[in-house]
Design an enzyme around this catalytic site. Structure first.
Site, PDB file in Angstrom:
ATOM      1  N   ASP A 423       0.856  -1.185   0.000  1.00 11.74           N
ATOM      2  CA  ASP A 423       0.000   0.000   0.000  1.00 11.74           C
ATOM      3  C   ASP A 423       0.901   1.247   0.000  1.00 11.74           C
ATOM      4  O   ASP A 423       2.111   1.134   0.129  1.00 11.74           O
ATOM      5  CB  ASP A 423      -0.863  -0.053   1.271  1.00 11.74           C
ATOM      6  CG  ASP A 423      -2.036   0.910   1.219  1.00 11.74           C
ATOM      7  OD1 ASP A 423      -2.397   1.366   0.126  1.00 11.74           O
ATOM      8  OD2 ASP A 423      -2.596   1.199   2.295  1.00 11.74           O
ATOM      9  N   GLU A 426       2.847   5.001  -3.938  1.00  9.69           N
ATOM     10  CA  GLU A 426       2.896   5.954  -5.080  1.00  9.69           C
ATOM     11  C   GLU A 426       4.211   6.730  -5.132  1.00  9.69           C
ATOM     12  O   GLU A 426       4.594   7.146  -6.217  1.00  9.69           O
ATOM     13  CB  GLU A 426       1.721   6.936  -4.970  1.00  9.69           C
ATOM     14  CG  GLU A 426       0.375   6.281  -5.181  1.00  9.69           C
ATOM     15  CD  GLU A 426      -0.057   5.358  -4.033  1.00  9.69           C
ATOM     16  OE1 GLU A 426       0.342   5.654  -2.884  1.00  9.69           O
ATOM     17  OE2 GLU A 426      -0.743   4.367  -4.302  1.00  9.69           O
ATOM     18  N   ASP A 559      -8.884   3.616  -2.586  1.00  9.90           N
ATOM     19  CA  ASP A 559      -9.804   4.002  -1.523  1.00  9.90           C
ATOM     20  C   ASP A 559     -11.052   4.667  -2.072  1.00  9.90           C
ATOM     21  O   ASP A 559     -11.214   5.882  -2.043  1.00  9.90           O
ATOM     22  CB  ASP A 559      -9.095   4.920  -0.537  1.00  9.90           C
ATOM     23  CG  ASP A 559      -7.899   4.214   0.092  1.00  9.90           C
ATOM     24  OD1 ASP A 559      -7.826   2.978  -0.007  1.00  9.90           O
ATOM     25  OD2 ASP A 559      -7.055   4.895   0.671  1.00  9.90           O
TER      26      ASP A 559
END
Ligand SMILES: *[C@@H]1O[C@H](CO)[C@@H](O)[C@H](O)[C@H]1NC(C)=O
Ligand SMILES: *[C@@H]1O[C@H](CO)[C@@H](O)[C@H](O)[C@H]1NC(C)=O
Ligand SMILES: *[C@@H]1O[C@H](CO)[C@@H](O)[C@H](O)[C@H]1NC(C)=O
Ligand SMILES: *[C@@H]1O[C@H](CO)[C@@H](O)[C@H](O)[C@H]1NC(C)=O
Ligand SMILES: *[C@@H]1O[C@H](CO)[C@@H](O)[C@H](O)[C@H]1NC(C)=O
Ligand SMILES: *[C@@H]1O[C@H](CO)[C@@H](O)[C@H](O)[C@H]1NC(C)=O
Ligand SMILES: CC(=O)N[C@H]1CO[C@H](CO)[C@@H](O)[C@@H]1O
Length: 865
Positions: A423, A426, A559
């Site tokens: 997770d 980025e 999300d």
């Protein structure tokens, strides 16, 4: 917030004159060398430099290769070869087969002065790409190229986004810059970047275009009265490394793209089971309760997930000693495994910068962390507090990451996971901008972190080398705030992520490599899982992706929100990722991540998502619990959905194996199978799962019916076996029951299924098969079944690839039979006519056979499934 290009800046070279893009002179081609399968030329700046957003590069090279008869490679790069090009280690380039231009399905044509080029379809002369009409700009920090397009072009891709699958061609902009994007905002850059699109022109054919460039970019698509429709790339750097795919069928384009970026990795059989996750489960005892409650409710739960809750102060490779102690964790995983269930845990890239914390100390010793300008560790803020980030391009990083994973997830002494979840990659930085000091940063997340102990600064000071050599990136650029701004919804390039002026071990800069940070993390995680269990197929789930990510990992759409709009978006995103971007194992957080999931929506979502590849219920810490058993109606719907999914699991597995072999999409939009039906071009609420099943869920808010489009062909209602003749039109289907979902079998298909479902995939694999034969308008039908042990990384010859052929009276089963199994085929159901025909028996799947479905067998009107 679209920033007009006319934002002139002071030219660095000219000193004082402000120029605009309109002043840019373009290029002129010379020294054109035209060979059988290649064309090369020099491109020279055709006038005074405009230096709008950097420095014009005066000398470029053009290299065109007819790599195969369906793939054309066009690369425009700086003659000195200093401009950054994506590392071969990240995307290994396919070799050219040296096809002669004359035998290529697409043709390149050059206009020398002013330089432009076009790509046309050989058979029809159809112009696929044409850059004439606007000057090429190739600067140190800005590259622009525009192609004209037909009016109302059908374009798909340029993910990741939450917009229409067929995106708008008027006033539309795609921004490619990976960023943490809560609530998946519309018309914005999201977690991943996939600079490829598919252009569908109905009966005229379909082609694809891939710009292999990892830089931040705005891609503007627009239609104006003067210029018509166009697509314009505006990147902050890199080269124009294009691949054109001839198609001509949509499926061909998918396969041709996979030849360049790689096919998706095959995933384990168990990963198609149902997954449950939540951020905010307070303890391992609570997790045990969730498992027990699923079992009590009779809802088959295959995989449990651990979000960051398990960690000690949100640090990777640690367990919260109070709420998730090791002994209880080992007990949880042990019991899951005993019951044939699985466990997957999260690892974030941000490593707590804390003395005495071993993963950090070991990483410092191995020099694997990104460094700041002065050679100190580059620091930011993440869940654990002040963090450093691994440089996934450093040669030591794989070994360090593998060792930490092997230690923490040791089957004998640690938590024996079955897969990994990456997770925040980025990467997300809680330090929003340059005013943030990660040491002082006060975060709102609710935990009481221990104070960071002092780190000796001198340990860190081994500065990275400055770039030397080819393709590493031009020196002397403004890597922090380039003059050309992309419309990153988070702000500047470096906002809320790793600073773009940080240098990687190989001399490249995050400015150029940011967009594949997450993909290289997932790749490294995959490598670690393979090292940990060399014979077993790894499972990695990543939030951030770049072109080619499917070869390393699965992906969820981030999300989203517990709302009907996000339910619909999950279908569009699935279509784009599987069919256009070659990331096959995908799905959304079922019932939505943020917000309060409503009962009816959650029931519908549980049913709809059972027909998507990756099937996981997940929610935020702030969201109320939404496990399927929380509502009776949702539990009922989920049970029924999972039962059908499990019975079809080998059909899904076969489709996914097909994509991992040659890129044929396991999920596709209606027009892929019916490219002649241009009226299906905009359909984004239905999909084919595999070749045979057309899924058409309820999509209106709290709807009780759905408008179904059926192409002009023979179909069969999956649930009743009743024949439905499609007319290329939409018709209304009432779907009052929450557990129901319209599904149609495409005529001409043979669908293999297990005769019954099971509570786990381990148990499912012991069930016998049946097949449903759905004859096409010619009375024939075909299908496949792929079988292996479901978990070996290298299956070698231990696999069976069965082909089914129905000729109107008998089913011939042929193929290869390397996978030995006791499971047999026990039923053949032939649809069509008034009643289905059923033949029962016991046919071994270890060799070829023929089932004669003569007049002697019984007929019945029972449900097909
Ligand atoms: C590209 O567009 C220009 C301008 O419209 C046109 O003159 C040219 O013929 C086109 N190229 C091809 C190959 O059709
Ligand atoms: C599209 O064109 C219109 C009219 O020229 C302009 O206002 C708009 O900014 C353009 N949008 C994009 C994304 O280029
Ligand atoms: C499990 O079910 C019991 C009994 O219905 C309930 O009291 C409990 O809150 C549930 N726990 C979880 C974690 O779902
Ligand atoms: C990146 O730019 C920022 C802002 O100018 C500066 O503070 C920082 O030192 C730079 N980092 C590197 C690695 O050059
Ligand atoms: C799954 O287990 C439940 C008990 O939890 C049982 O009632 C049900 O029959 C099982 N389902 C299958 C398909 O084996
Ligand atoms: C179909 O099945 C029903 C019920 O079994 C039976 O009454 C009917 O005759 C059958 N029709 C045909 C065409 O076989
Ligand atoms: C930021 C954003 O776009 N959020 C969207 C998430 O989804 C909900 C419902 O679908 C939208 O209303 C929000 O605008």
């Amino acid at each position: 917030m679209y920033r007009p290009l006319l934002l002139g800046v002071l030219s660095a070279a000219a000193g004082t004159l402000a120029s605009t893009v309109d002043d840019c002179p373009g290029y002129k081609a010379s020294n054109v060398v035209n060979r059988d399968s290649t064309l090369t030329a020099d491109l020279t700046l055709a006038g005074d430099a405009c230096n709008v957003y950097g420095t014009d590069i005066p000398d470029l090279k053009l290299k065109v290769e007819y790599q195969t008869d369906s793939r054309l490679h066009v690369n425009i790069y700086d003659a000195a070869e200093n401009v950054y090009q994506v590392q071969e280690s990240v995307i290994p380039r396919p070799k050219s087969q040296g096809t002669a231009a004359s035998s290529s399905q697409i043709q390149f044509s050059l206009t020398e002065d002013p330089f432009s080029f076009a790509v046309t379809r050989t058979s029809t002369g159809e112009v696929l790409f044409n850059t004439t009409g606007q000057q090429l700009i190739f600067e140190s920090q800005y590259v622009r190229l525009r192609t004209s397009l037909p009016q109302n072009a059908n374009l798909y891709g340029l993910g990741e986004h939450s917009d229409d699958f067929r995106f708008s061609t008027t006033d539309y902009q795609r921004v490619l810059w990976n960023s943490e994007s809560p609530f998946i905002p519309r018309r914005a850059n999201l977690y991943g970047s996939h600079p490829n699109y598919v252009d569908y022109r109905g009966a005229k054919g379909t082609h694809g275009v891939f710009l292999l460039n990892s830089g931040g970019m705005n891609v503007n698509v627009n239609t104006t009265a003067v210029e018509g429709t166009f697509l314009e790339y505006n990147t902050v750097g890199g080269v124009l490394d294009f691949y054109f795919f001839a198609g001509p069928n949509p499926v061909d384009v998918s396969r041709q793209y996979a030849e360049v970026v790689g096919v998706p990795a095959m995933v384990p059989y168990w990963s198609f089971g149902f997954h449950q996750c939540k951020y905010g489960w307070p303890s391992v005892d609570y997790v045990n309760e969730v498992v027990a409650n699923y079992s009590k409710a009779g809802i088959p739960l295959e995989v449990m997930w651990g979000d960051i809750d398990y960690m000690d102060h949100r640090q990777d490779f640690t367990l919260d000693p109070t709420n998730y102690p090791l002994e209880k964790m080992r007990d949880l995983v042990g019991r899951l495994h005993q019951a044939g269930q699985r466990y997957v845990m999260m690892l974030d890239p941000g490593i707590h910068r804390k003395g005495g914390y071993e993963p950090f100390e070991n990483g410092v010793k191995s020099e694997v962390f990104l460094k700041a300008a002065d050679g100190s560790l580059y620091r930011g803020s993440q869940w654990a507090g002040e963090v450093v980030w691994p440089d996934w391009l450093h040669p030591n990083t794989q070994q360090w990451w593998t060792r930490e994973i092997q230690k923490f997830f040791d089957p004998e002494t640690g938590v024996d996971i079955d897969g990994l979840w990456n997770d925040m990659n980025e990467a997300s930085n809680f330090c929003g901008d340059i005013t943030c000091d990660p040491t002082e940063k006060k975060r709102s997340i609710a935990y009481t972190g221990s104070p960071t102990s002092r780190i000796k600064r001198s340990d860190d000071l081994h500065p990275r080398q400055s770039p030397t050599g080819t393709h590493l990136g031009l020196p002397d650029r403004n890597l922090f705030t380039p003059a050309y701004r992309i419309n990153n919804h988070r702000g500047d390039l470096s906002d809320s992520t790793i600073y773009t002026n940080v240098t990687n071990a190989d001399g490249t800069a995050q400015y150029d490599t940011h967009n594949f940070y997450g993909t290289t993390m997932a790749r490294t995680s995959r490598g670690a899982l393979i090292a940990r269990r060399p014979a077993k197929r790894p499972f990695v789930l990543t939030r951030s992706t770049f072109a080619g990510a499917g070869a390393h990992s699965a992906h969820w759409f981030g999300d989203n929100y517990s709302a009907w709009d996000d339910y619909r978006i999950s279908i569009k995103q699935m279509l784009a990722f599987v069919a256009v971007h070659q990331v096959a194992m995908v799905g959304s957080d079922v019932c939505g991540f943020n917000g309060d999931a409503q009962e009816v929506m959650c029931a519908r979502w549980a049913v709809m998502a059972a027909w998507q590849p990756f099937y996981r219920n997940h929610a935020d810490i702030s969201a109320p619990s939404q496990e399927f058993y929380r509502w009776e109606s949702v539990a009922r719907a989920a049970k029924s959905a999972i039962e059908t999914r499990y019975r079809l699991l080998d059909y899904i597995y076969t489709a996914m194996e097909g994509q991992s072999r040659d890129g044929s999409p396991a999920v596709s939009p209606v027009w892929f199978a019916y490219p002649g039906e241009a009226s299906a071009a905009g359909i984004q609420t239905q999909w084919f799962l595999g070749d045979a099943l057309l899924v058409a869920p309820v999509v209106e808010d709290d709807g009780t019916g759905v408008d179904v489009y059926l192409p002009s062909d023979v179909f069969y209602d999956f649930w009743t076996g009743k024949k439905v003749v499609g007319e290329g039109k939409t018709f209304r289907v009432e779907v009052p029951a929450l557990e129901d979902i319209p599904v149609y079998i495409k005529g001409g298909s043979v669908v293999p299924m297990r005769v019954e479902a099971a509570n786990t995939t381990v148990e499912l694999r012991t069930k016998n098969f049946e097949v449903v034969v759905a004859p096409g308008s010619d009375g024939q039908a075909h299908g496949q079944l792929y079988l292996d042990d479901g978990e070996s990384l290298e299956v070698g010859s231990d696999k069976s690839e069965l082909s089914f052929a129905w000729d109107g009276s008998k089913l011939t089963v042929d193929g290869t039979f390397g996978y030995q199994t006791d499971v047999v085929l026990e039923k053949v159901t032939v649809l069509g006519g008034h009643n289905a025909t059923v033949k029962e028996g016991s046919w071994s799947l270890n060799g070829p056979f023929v089932v004669n479905v003569g007049a002697s067998c019984r007929r019945r009107s029972k449900k097909a499934v």
